[in-house]
Motif scaffolding. Structure first.
Motif, PDB file in Angstrom:
ATOM      1  N   CYS A   3      10.420  32.826 -17.831  1.00 29.63           N
ATOM      2  CA  CYS A   3       9.542  31.961 -18.622  1.00 29.63           C
ATOM      3  C   CYS A   3       8.506  31.348 -17.691  1.00 29.63           C
ATOM      4  O   CYS A   3       8.847  30.874 -16.612  1.00 29.63           O
ATOM      5  CB  CYS A   3      10.394  30.875 -19.284  1.00 29.63           C
ATOM      6  SG  CYS A   3       9.439  29.669 -20.221  1.00 29.63           S
ATOM      7  N   PHE A   4       7.262  31.356 -18.116  1.00 30.73           N
ATOM      8  CA  PHE A   4       6.201  30.728 -17.331  1.00 30.73           C
ATOM      9  C   PHE A   4       5.989  29.287 -17.792  1.00 30.73           C
ATOM     10  O   PHE A   4       5.773  29.039 -18.981  1.00 30.73           O
ATOM     11  CB  PHE A   4       4.879  31.493 -17.485  1.00 30.73           C
ATOM     12  CG  PHE A   4       4.839  32.775 -16.725  1.00 30.73           C
ATOM     13  CD1 PHE A   4       4.483  32.796 -15.391  1.00 30.73           C
ATOM     14  CD2 PHE A   4       5.186  33.971 -17.342  1.00 30.73           C
ATOM     15  CE1 PHE A   4       4.445  33.981 -14.684  1.00 30.73           C
ATOM     16  CE2 PHE A   4       5.157  35.164 -16.646  1.00 30.73           C
ATOM     17  CZ  PHE A   4       4.793  35.172 -15.312  1.00 30.73           C
ATOM     18  N   PHE A   5       6.053  28.344 -16.848  1.00 33.07           N
ATOM     19  CA  PHE A   5       5.673  26.959 -17.111  1.00 33.07           C
ATOM     20  C   PHE A   5       4.252  26.803 -16.606  1.00 33.07           C
ATOM     21  O   PHE A   5       3.943  27.193 -15.471  1.00 33.07           O
ATOM     22  CB  PHE A   5       6.609  25.986 -16.390  1.00 33.07           C
ATOM     23  CG  PHE A   5       7.949  25.844 -17.060  1.00 33.07           C
ATOM     24  CD1 PHE A   5       8.190  24.801 -17.944  1.00 33.07           C
ATOM     25  CD2 PHE A   5       8.958  26.760 -16.816  1.00 33.07           C
ATOM     26  CE1 PHE A   5       9.424  24.676 -18.573  1.00 33.07           C
ATOM     27  CE2 PHE A   5      10.189  26.640 -17.436  1.00 33.07           C
ATOM     28  CZ  PHE A   5      10.427  25.600 -18.313  1.00 33.07           C
ATOM     29  N   GLN A   6       3.378  26.248 -17.453  1.00 34.48           N
ATOM     30  CA  GLN A   6       1.966  26.156 -17.131  1.00 34.48           C
ATOM     31  C   GLN A   6       1.468  24.723 -17.282  1.00 34.48           C
ATOM     32  O   GLN A   6       1.771  24.051 -18.266  1.00 34.48           O
ATOM     33  CB  GLN A   6       1.163  27.070 -18.050  1.00 34.48           C
ATOM     34  CG  GLN A   6       1.591  28.516 -17.946  1.00 34.48           C
ATOM     35  CD  GLN A   6       1.107  29.360 -19.106  1.00 34.48           C
ATOM     36  OE1 GLN A   6       1.043  28.895 -20.232  1.00 34.48           O
ATOM     37  NE2 GLN A   6       0.767  30.608 -18.815  1.00 34.48           N
ATOM     38  N   ILE A   7       0.701  24.296 -16.297  1.00 33.76           N
ATOM     39  CA  ILE A   7      -0.017  23.022 -16.371  1.00 33.76           C
ATOM     40  C   ILE A   7      -1.487  23.382 -16.244  1.00 33.76           C
ATOM     41  O   ILE A   7      -1.904  23.945 -15.233  1.00 33.76           O
ATOM     42  CB  ILE A   7       0.417  22.035 -15.268  1.00 33.76           C
ATOM     43  CG1 ILE A   7       1.894  21.660 -15.437  1.00 33.76           C
ATOM     44  CG2 ILE A   7      -0.465  20.780 -15.308  1.00 33.76           C
ATOM     45  CD1 ILE A   7       2.431  20.716 -14.364  1.00 33.76           C
ATOM     46  N   GLY A   8      -2.240  23.084 -17.287  1.00 31.52           N
ATOM     47  CA  GLY A   8      -3.632  23.526 -17.321  1.00 31.52           C
ATOM     48  C   GLY A   8      -3.664  25.040 -17.313  1.00 31.52           C
ATOM     49  O   GLY A   8      -2.958  25.690 -18.082  1.00 31.52           O
ATOM     50  N   VAL A  84      12.543  18.934  -9.579  1.00 34.01           N
ATOM     51  CA  VAL A  84      11.716  20.007 -10.150  1.00 34.01           C
ATOM     52  C   VAL A  84      10.374  19.436 -10.594  1.00 34.01           C
ATOM     53  O   VAL A  84       9.323  20.034 -10.365  1.00 34.01           O
ATOM     54  CB  VAL A  84      12.452  20.705 -11.316  1.00 34.01           C
ATOM     55  CG1 VAL A  84      11.510  21.648 -12.064  1.00 34.01           C
ATOM     56  CG2 VAL A  84      13.673  21.456 -10.802  1.00 34.01           C
ATOM     57  N   GLY A  85      10.401  18.264 -11.216  1.00 35.39           N
ATOM     58  CA  GLY A  85       9.162  17.631 -11.667  1.00 35.39           C
ATOM     59  C   GLY A  85       8.187  17.387 -10.530  1.00 35.39           C
ATOM     60  O   GLY A  85       6.980  17.613 -10.671  1.00 35.39           O
ATOM     61  N   LEU A  86       8.682  16.938  -9.383  1.00 29.91           N
ATOM     62  CA  LEU A  86       7.813  16.705  -8.229  1.00 29.91           C
ATOM     63  C   LEU A  86       7.171  17.993  -7.739  1.00 29.91           C
ATOM     64  O   LEU A  86       5.994  18.020  -7.369  1.00 29.91           O
ATOM     65  CB  LEU A  86       8.591  16.023  -7.103  1.00 29.91           C
ATOM     66  CG  LEU A  86       8.999  14.578  -7.366  1.00 29.91           C
ATOM     67  CD1 LEU A  86       9.932  14.076  -6.265  1.00 29.91           C
ATOM     68  CD2 LEU A  86       7.787  13.671  -7.495  1.00 29.91           C
ATOM     69  N   VAL A  87       7.929  19.097  -7.757  1.00 26.37           N
ATOM     70  CA  VAL A  87       7.369  20.388  -7.358  1.00 26.37           C
ATOM     71  C   VAL A  87       6.263  20.802  -8.327  1.00 26.37           C
ATOM     72  O   VAL A  87       5.170  21.203  -7.913  1.00 26.37           O
ATOM     73  CB  VAL A  87       8.460  21.482  -7.302  1.00 26.37           C
ATOM     74  CG1 VAL A  87       7.839  22.860  -7.084  1.00 26.37           C
ATOM     75  CG2 VAL A  87       9.477  21.179  -6.215  1.00 26.37           C
ATOM     76  N   LEU A  88       6.525  20.676  -9.621  1.00 25.42           N
ATOM     77  CA  LEU A  88       5.533  21.086 -10.615  1.00 25.42           C
ATOM     78  C   LEU A  88       4.260  20.255 -10.497  1.00 25.42           C
ATOM     79  O   LEU A  88       3.145  20.793 -10.581  1.00 25.42           O
ATOM     80  CB  LEU A  88       6.120  20.984 -12.020  1.00 25.42           C
ATOM     81  CG  LEU A  88       7.354  21.854 -12.295  1.00 25.42           C
ATOM     82  CD1 LEU A  88       7.818  21.681 -13.734  1.00 25.42           C
ATOM     83  CD2 LEU A  88       7.102  23.304 -11.966  1.00 25.42           C
ATOM     84  N   LEU A  89       4.412  18.953 -10.290  1.00 27.00           N
ATOM     85  CA  LEU A  89       3.233  18.090 -10.147  1.00 27.00           C
ATOM     86  C   LEU A  89       2.438  18.446  -8.898  1.00 27.00           C
ATOM     87  O   LEU A  89       1.202  18.473  -8.927  1.00 27.00           O
ATOM     88  CB  LEU A  89       3.648  16.621 -10.127  1.00 27.00           C
ATOM     89  CG  LEU A  89       4.164  16.077 -11.450  1.00 27.00           C
ATOM     90  CD1 LEU A  89       4.703  14.666 -11.266  1.00 27.00           C
ATOM     91  CD2 LEU A  89       3.084  16.109 -12.517  1.00 27.00           C
TER      92      LEU A  89
END
Length: 121
Positions: A3-8, A84-89
């Motif tokens: 699954c791809f998680f995308q921000i922008g 995980v949230g810190l990595v994504l940000l």
């Protein structure tokens, strides 16, 4: 499958489906517990969009709750989502919230360690 998680426009994470569904469910549960929107959209066609305008303060809220409690079990439950949230940000270009720019040595090491294991796709 994954699954791809995308921000922008950025693919910030591409975990296996089981990992994606577990993270997604944990975030949605914590969203309800702390009564703050997470910015996580539904998983549709193996993609999940994250609205950074909500996700950044969501992660900051979890970090504040972690820091103000001495309850070992609560801290343990929060650690995975915060890490995980810190990595994504970071992959989305950082954060404007000071506590997320410099979360402390423990979280910086956790972010680095997880980041090495979190594929982008």
């Amino acid at each position: 499958m994954s699954c791809f998680f995308q921000i922008g426009e950025d693919d910030v994470w591409n975990p296996a489906n089981l990992v994606a569904r577990t993270f997604h469910a944990e975030v949605l549960a914590l969203e309800k517990v702390f009564e703050v929107p997470s910015g996580l959209g539904p998983i549709t066609d193996d993609e999940c969009r994250i609205d950074n305008r909500d996700f950044t303060p969501f992660v900051a809220t979890l970090l504040r709750e972690y820091q103000k409690t001495n309850h070992t079990v609560l801290r343990s439950l929060l650690e995975g989502v915060i890490g995980v949230g810190l990595v994504l940000l970071e992959r989305a270009g950082g954060s404007d919230i000071p506590s997320l720019k410099n979360p402390g040595e423990f979280w910086e090491e956790r972010r680095r360690s997880l980041s090495r294991r979190m594929t982008r796709g």
